[in-house]
Every structure is written in structure tokens, then in C-alpha cells.
Write a protein that holds these residues in place. Structure first.
Motif, short mmCIF file in Angstrom:
data_model
loop_
_atom_site.label_atom_id
_atom_site.label_comp_id
_atom_site.label_asym_id
_atom_site.label_seq_id
_atom_site.Cartn_x
_atom_site.Cartn_y
_atom_site.Cartn_z
N GLU A 55 0.85 -1.19 0.00
CA GLU A 55 0.00 0.00 0.00
C GLU A 55 0.89 1.24 0.00
O GLU A 55 2.02 1.21 0.50
N ARG A 56 0.38 2.31 -0.54
CA ARG A 56 1.13 3.56 -0.57
C ARG A 56 0.15 4.71 -0.78
O ARG A 56 -0.89 4.54 -1.44
N GLY A 57 0.46 5.86 -0.22
CA GLY A 57 -0.41 7.02 -0.37
C GLY A 57 -0.48 7.49 -1.81
O GLY A 57 0.35 7.17 -2.64
N THR A 58 -1.51 8.28 -2.10
CA THR A 58 -1.75 8.78 -3.46
C THR A 58 -1.14 10.15 -3.64
O THR A 58 -1.12 10.97 -2.72
N ILE A 59 -0.63 10.40 -4.83
CA ILE A 59 -0.19 11.74 -5.23
C ILE A 59 -1.23 12.27 -6.21
O ILE A 59 -1.63 11.57 -7.14
N PHE A 60 -1.66 13.50 -6.00
CA PHE A 60 -2.69 14.10 -6.85
C PHE A 60 -2.15 15.31 -7.60
O PHE A 60 -1.31 16.07 -7.11
N GLY A 184 8.52 9.00 3.23
CA GLY A 184 8.04 8.69 4.57
C GLY A 184 6.56 8.93 4.75
O GLY A 184 5.87 8.18 5.45
N THR A 185 6.04 9.97 4.12
CA THR A 185 4.61 10.28 4.20
C THR A 185 3.78 9.31 3.37
O THR A 185 2.69 8.90 3.79
N LEU A 186 4.28 8.93 2.21
CA LEU A 186 3.52 8.08 1.31
C LEU A 186 3.60 6.60 1.67
O LEU A 186 2.71 5.82 1.33
N SER A 187 4.65 6.19 2.36
CA SER A 187 4.83 4.77 2.69
C SER A 187 3.75 4.30 3.65
O SER A 187 3.23 5.06 4.46
N ARG A 188 3.42 3.02 3.53
CA ARG A 188 2.45 2.38 4.43
C ARG A 188 3.09 1.11 4.98
O ARG A 188 3.78 0.38 4.26
N LYS A 189 2.83 0.84 6.24
CA LYS A 189 3.30 -0.42 6.81
C LYS A 189 2.53 -1.56 6.17
O LYS A 189 1.31 -1.50 6.00
N GLU A 190 3.23 -2.64 5.80
CA GLU A 190 2.60 -3.72 5.06
C GLU A 190 1.93 -4.76 5.95
O GLU A 190 1.47 -5.79 5.50
N PHE A 209 4.72 11.82 19.14
CA PHE A 209 5.62 11.52 20.24
C PHE A 209 6.79 10.64 19.79
O PHE A 209 7.88 10.75 20.31
N SER A 210 6.55 9.75 18.84
CA SER A 210 7.60 8.81 18.43
C SER A 210 8.56 9.42 17.41
O SER A 210 9.63 8.89 17.19
N GLY A 211 8.16 10.54 16.79
CA GLY A 211 9.00 11.15 15.78
C GLY A 211 8.83 10.55 14.40
O GLY A 211 9.52 10.93 13.46
N GLU A 212 7.92 9.58 14.25
CA GLU A 212 7.67 8.97 12.96
C GLU A 212 6.93 9.95 12.05
O GLU A 212 6.17 10.80 12.50
N GLU A 213 7.17 9.80 10.73
CA GLU A 213 6.44 10.63 9.78
C GLU A 213 4.99 10.16 9.69
O GLU A 213 4.72 8.96 9.64
N ARG A 214 4.08 11.11 9.64
CA ARG A 214 2.67 10.75 9.54
C ARG A 214 2.37 10.32 8.10
O ARG A 214 2.84 10.91 7.14
N GLU A 215 1.54 9.29 8.00
CA GLU A 215 1.17 8.78 6.69
C GLU A 215 0.10 9.67 6.07
O GLU A 215 -0.82 10.13 6.76
N GLY A 216 0.22 9.91 4.78
CA GLY A 216 -0.76 10.77 4.14
C GLY A 216 -0.67 10.74 2.62
O GLY A 216 0.13 10.01 2.03
N ASP A 217 -1.51 11.55 1.99
CA ASP A 217 -1.54 11.73 0.55
C ASP A 217 -0.98 13.12 0.22
O ASP A 217 -1.13 14.06 0.99
N ASP A 441 -2.66 15.62 3.02
CA ASP A 441 -3.81 15.11 3.77
C ASP A 441 -3.37 13.85 4.52
O ASP A 441 -3.04 12.84 3.90
N TYR A 442 -3.38 13.93 5.85
CA TYR A 442 -2.88 12.81 6.64
C TYR A 442 -3.95 11.75 6.86
O TYR A 442 -5.15 12.05 6.91
N LYS A 443 -3.48 10.54 7.00
CA LYS A 443 -4.37 9.39 7.16
C LYS A 443 -5.19 9.50 8.44
O LYS A 443 -6.31 8.98 8.52
N ASP A 444 -4.64 10.17 9.45
CA ASP A 444 -5.36 10.29 10.73
C ASP A 444 -6.39 11.42 10.72
O ASP A 444 -7.03 11.68 11.74
N GLY A 445 -6.54 12.09 9.59
CA GLY A 445 -7.58 13.12 9.49
C GLY A 445 -7.06 14.53 9.47
O GLY A 445 -7.79 15.45 9.13
N GLY A 446 -5.80 14.78 9.84
CA GLY A 446 -5.26 16.13 9.81
C GLY A 446 -4.80 16.52 8.42
O GLY A 446 -4.81 15.71 7.49
#
Length: 567
Positions: A55-60, A184-190, A209-217, A441-446
Motif C-alpha cells: 500500500e502507498r499514499g496517493t499523489i494528486f 516517509g509520508t507516502l509509505s504504508r506499513k505492510e 511523540f515517536s518522531g515517525e512521519e505521519r502517513e498521508g496523501d 492530507d494525513y491518514k489520521d484526518g489532519g
């Protein structure tokens, strides 16, 4: 039962009802949203032995009306797997599959000859309809695996800007372009098929808190119709003039939004591995530097006007050359024009006039203003491997190197840095931040919307407007002898023809870079266009090559965006 006991029981019952309702809602969410893909995969396993979880985020892209068009997404299909130990007759199997698939016979038989190999891929990225046809044959030793891969609906559209996804070891990561910058933003954990619902809800908080990049489009500023038009014009340029390469940038010179950027040669993102030379993956608009020649003259003229050493009406005697110490600088044709004004210096692109302006300036002022335009620094656009310019001549104590810099030779930078500098003439004197990303657009809604900062001032608004007026005069009267003047819109523009530097110093004989930049409407511009072509054959000057293509592009933009007339 008294009223107090009744209310207590009511509260208890209501609590359990609410808890049960919450459980049902969460369960439905897990079934339909979080694990929906998992159950879909299970349903397909009647003939599919493995599932690709990529899986991977979309680029528009962003259309002018705000609609989003997919530029890079994940699509689903199937790969055909052969178990060689279960095959009785490879030739018979090949005959059966050849009615459905385009198979290389030699390659197939080579794979089929392997001893008891359970996983030989004989076809991939096939549709479900094709997979169903193969499954219906019930062929021994053949099975299907569900497959996911990165898909680019536009094919080669914005190829060097988008980049692509490829394997690095066992991982699929972004290579080049936006895919790399925002990997980092487009990648998804498999392993997310069974992700905990509450972990998903609070993933934005935990990643903070973890410093990880947020997943998003990624929503880019690229307008697909403008991008398509630009790419067509570049192809026409190459076809007509046999150029080694061409490129172009279209942006808003006030906001820095990049509407289109493209270069040739290019490639199809969906078959990137088939290119002959991987150098085509590079984006020359940010990774390569060029000496741009006469398109730099309006920037130097603006410095002269800003410092009060010249005006548009200042005159000098042009002998066709000027001596700078022991060196002699000529006009492009080595011809003199007699007494001419600074307006004519731009109209006729006279090197001698620009040396005059540079010599009237304090050497320190000249260097500081040129560097304030951004020459020698990166543009900051969100693309990898951006090159720094080569502008050491601005620091030189030798007069000749300052003189040649005044007409764009001896200093080099990327087309994006050049576009950024030209924007200062267009927008009233400030340096913009060119950018490709409108929003994340982040996967968590932000979401993270790109803010437009106030640019640093290089020249005054008055100097900017005066040079714009001079460049409008150039387009109205000098370019094509005024034949391209538009009755209802003003266009400010300038051509440039520069020698191409050789890899070992000096310049390549007979090879030039042709460039045009222009902006419209000239006094409140919405678009800045920069086009260049490298080593065109059969044409000496940019007015023959990139200028017509640039004017067609500007006319398209005015019509497509329905820009009101400004005169």
C-alpha cells in the motif's frame, strides 16, 4: 421501587446499551474499513495462493477548479506463477497460455525446465478478467497471486517531477521526484490489515511523540491540462529543431505555485525499467545548471535602475564592442548601433550596454544584488538532488568576469533558480519560494496546507515595474517586429542565447542554449513561463525557437484561465 432506584437501574441499563452499541460500531468499522481488504483477499483465495499487501499514499494533480486528479496510485491485478514440478508438458502448457498471454517462448521454456521450482513468474500485472480466463482452464502447475503495484495514470506526464517507486533490497521506496522527497509520508506499513482501531484513531498523536512521519496523501500544485500543454510544446520544439533536450517551468510568480514543469527526453513511469539510459530519471530543471545568457540582462538592468545609475532613456554610443581591461567584449553580431538607449539595449540584446550598466555600479553592490536574486543558493523546491549554482565569478576581482556576468555568461544555475529570480521582476521585487505541494492530507484526518511566506525584497516595486514596462515594450515592438503583441493583454518577456560550457572548460563550438522567459498580465501577473532548448539545429537565436513556443504557451494560459484583459 422508589424513583431513586428506578433512575439508578435506568442509568445502568443505558450504560450497557451504549457500550453494546459502541462495540457494534467498532466491530462494523473493523469489518468494513480496517479489515475490509483482508476479507476481500480471503474471498479471492479460491484460486489465489498469495496476497500482495503493498500500500502507498496517493499523489494528486490539482485542476484549476480545485478537483483532484490521481497522478500516482496503487492498482491491483495478478501475477501468474508456475510450479515446474507439477507440469507434464511445458509445450502443451505454453500453447494453452499463449491464447491468453503474450509469452516469450524461449524464456518460458527456460523457466519450465527448472527442476521442481515452485515459484516461477511467467506473467505479471494482468487484469482480473485475464486471471479468470486462465483459472477457467484449470491448468496443472499454474496458480495466480494477487498483486499490487504503483500505477501512474498519466504515463510519462510529469515523470521527472513525480519520480517512481522501485525495490531497494526487499523494500519498495520512492526513487526520484516527489516519490522520494515524501517517501516517509507516502509509505504504508505492510502489516496493517489487522491494525487496532484505537491505534488508528490516535496514530497522529503517537507519531508525534515517536518522531515517525505521519502517513498521508500528497496534493501537488501541478495542473494536469497545463502540464500536458507544456509537454506537447517541448516535444514540438525537439521535433522541429532536433534539440538535445528542452525544458520548461510555469509558475505563479507571486505565490510560487508551480503549475507545470517538464523536460525532454522523458520516459513512461509505468515502464521506467525499460529505459536505455537511467540519466533520463534526473530532473534537469533542478539538478542541472546552465549559463543562461541574455535573459539575465533585465535583472541587471533592474539593479542599475534601482541604484539610479541608468534609466530606460539613458543613452551611450555602441561601437559593437567594449574593452574591459585587456579583454574585448562584443555584441552577439559584433555590429555597432551608434547612439542607443537602455530600452534598445534590451530590445536588441546588446552586450555592450549591459557592460556599461555593470561598470556604473559599485562592484560590491553588483555582487550583493545578484546573490540576493538567489544565484548561488538552492530554490528550496520539494525535489531531491537540487544543485547549487556556479557563481564564483561574482566574487572575482577580475573586471572581465563581472562584465560577462552582466549578460549571463560565466555564471550558471538551475532553471528553477532562474525562474525564481525572474519572478522578482514580475511580482514587485521579492523572492518567492517555488513549491510543488499544495497540501498534505494525513491518514489520521489532519492536513498540512502550504503557507505562502512573505518573500525577501531584492528591488523596489518601482524598479520592478519600470523593467516590466521595458519588457512589455520589447514584446510589443521588437519581438517578431511586434507581430505577437496582444491587443487585450500585456506580456513582458526576453529571449536569451548563450554558449554552452564544455565539460573541460571553454565553450562547445556551435552549441547554444536558447531561453525565453515571460510573464502575463505584465503588471499583475498570474503566470511566469520559462522555456529553454539545448543545442537546436538550424537556428541561431532563441527568437526563432523557444520564443514562438513560449508565446503559444502564454496564449493558452490566458485563454484556459479566462484571464480578464489588462489593456
Amino acid at each position: 421501587m422508589n424513583k431513586k432506584q428506578y433512575l439508578k437501574r435506568l442509568y445502568v441499563v443505558s450504560f450497557f446499551v451504549a457500550l453494546f452499541a459502541l462495540f457494534i460500531i467498532v466491530r462494523l468499522f473493523l469489518l468494513q474499513v480496517v479489515n475490509g481488504e483482508s476479507y476481500k483477499n480471503k474471498a479471492e483465495r479460491s484460486y489465489i495462493q498469495a496476497v500482495d499487501t503493498f500500500e502507498r499514499g496517493t499523489i494528486f494533480f490539482s485542476k484549476r477548479n480545485g478537483d483532484r486528479i490521481s497522478a500516482a496510485t496503487v492498482t491491483t491485478g495478478f501475477r501468474v506463477i508456475m510450479h515446474t514440478g507439477q507440469i507434464d508438458s511445458p509445450e502443451s502448457l505454453l500453447d494453452s497460455l499463449s491464447d491468453i498471454l503474450d509469452i516469450d517462448e524461449e524464456d518460458f521454456l527456460r523457466k519450465a525446465s527448472k527442476d521442481n521450482d515452485p515459484h516461477e513468474v511467467i506473467a505479471d500485472k494482468i487484469t482480473k478478467n485475464t486471471a479468470d480466463q486462465i483459472d477457467a482452464l484449470d491448468l496443472p502447475g499454474i496458480r495466480m497471486e494477487r498483486q499490487k503495484w504503483r500505477f501512474y495514470p498519466g504515463g510519462q506526464m510529469a515523470a521527472q517531477t513525480l519520480g517512481f517507486v522501485a525495490y531497494k533490497g526487499d523494500d519498495r521506496i520512492g526513487q526520484y521526484g516527489v516519490e522520494r522527497t515524501y517517501n516517509g509520508t507516502l509509505s504504508r506499513k505492510e502489516d496493517e490489515l489487522y491494525i487496532n482501531f484505537f491505534a488508528e484513531v490516535f496514530s497522529g498523536l503517537s507519531s508525534s511523540f515517536s518522531g515517525e512521519e505521519r502517513e498521508g496523501d500528497i496534493i501537488t500544485t501541478i495542473e494536469p491540462n497545463v502540464q500536458a500543454f507544456l509537454e506537447q510544446e517541448l516535444v514540438k520544439l525537439d521535433d522541429k529543431w532536433g534539440s538535445d533536450a528542452s525544458g520548461g517551468i510555469i509558475l505563479n510568480p507571486t505565490t510560487g505555485e508551480i503549475l507545470a514543469m517538464a523536460s525532454t527526453p522523458t520516459f513512461d513511469l509505468n515502464s521506467f525499467s525499460s529505459v536505455d539510459d537511467s540519466a533520463v530519471y534526473r530532473n534537469p530543471l533542478v539538478e542541472n545548471v546552465f549559463e543562461f545568457g541574455s535573459v539575465i540582462k533585465p535583472l541587471v538592468m533592474a539593479i542599475g535602475i534601482e541604484k539610479g545609475v541608468v534609466t530606460a532613456d539613458t543613452t551611450y554610443y555602441d561601437a559593437g564592442y567594449v574593452d574591459v581591461g585587456k579583454d574585448r567584449v562584443y555584441n552577439y553580431d559584433k555590429k555597432g548601433r551608434g547612439t542607443v538607449s537602455m530600452q534598445e539595449v534590451l530590445n536588441q540584446s546588446l552586450n555592450t550596454g549591459m557592460v556599461l550598466v555593470q561598470q556604473k555600479l559599485d562592484k560590491k553592490d553588483f555582487k550583493e544584488y545578484m546573490k540576493a536574486y538567489g544565484f548561488g543558493e538552492k530554490s528550496g523546491v520539494e525535489l531531491p538532488n537540487e544543485a547549487l549554482g556556479l557563481v564564483s565569478n561574482l566574487d572575482s576581482a577580475r573586471d572581465i568576469e563581472n562584465a560577462t556576468a552582466a549578460f549571463g555568461q560565466g555564471i550558471a544555475f538551475s532553471p528553477m533558480v532562474a525562474a525564481r529570480a525572474f519572478s522578482a521582476l514580475a511580482n514587485g521585487g521579492t523572492i518567492i519560494e517555488p513549491h510543488l505541494v499544495k497540501e498534505i492530507d494525513y491518514k489520521d484526518g489532519g492536513k498540512d496546507v502550504t503557507e505562502i511566506p512573505e518573500g525577501r525584497r531584492v528591488i523596489t516595486k518601482e524598479a520592478s515595474e519600470e523593467v516590466s514596462r521595458m519588457l512589455v515594450e520589447l514584446v510589443d515592438t521588437a519581438l517578431f517586429a511586434g507581430r505577437e503583441k496582444l491587443d487585450r493583454h500585456t506580456i513582458a518577456g526576453k529571449t536569451g542565447t548563450a554558449q554552452i560550457a564544455g565539460p573541460n572548460g571553454g565553450y562547445l563550438e556551435g552549441q547554444n542554449l536558447h531561453t525565453f522567459f515571460g510573464y502575463t498580465p505584465a503588471y499583475d501577473p498570474e503566470f511566469l513561463v520559462v522555456l529553454f532548448t539545448k543545442h537546436p539545429r538550424g537556428a541561431l537565436y532563441a527568437s526563432q525557437t523557444v520564443a514562438p513556443a513560449s508565446m503559444e504557451t502564454i496564449k493558452f494560459l490566458l485563454q484556459y484561465y479566462e484571464v480578464p484583459p489588462d489593456r
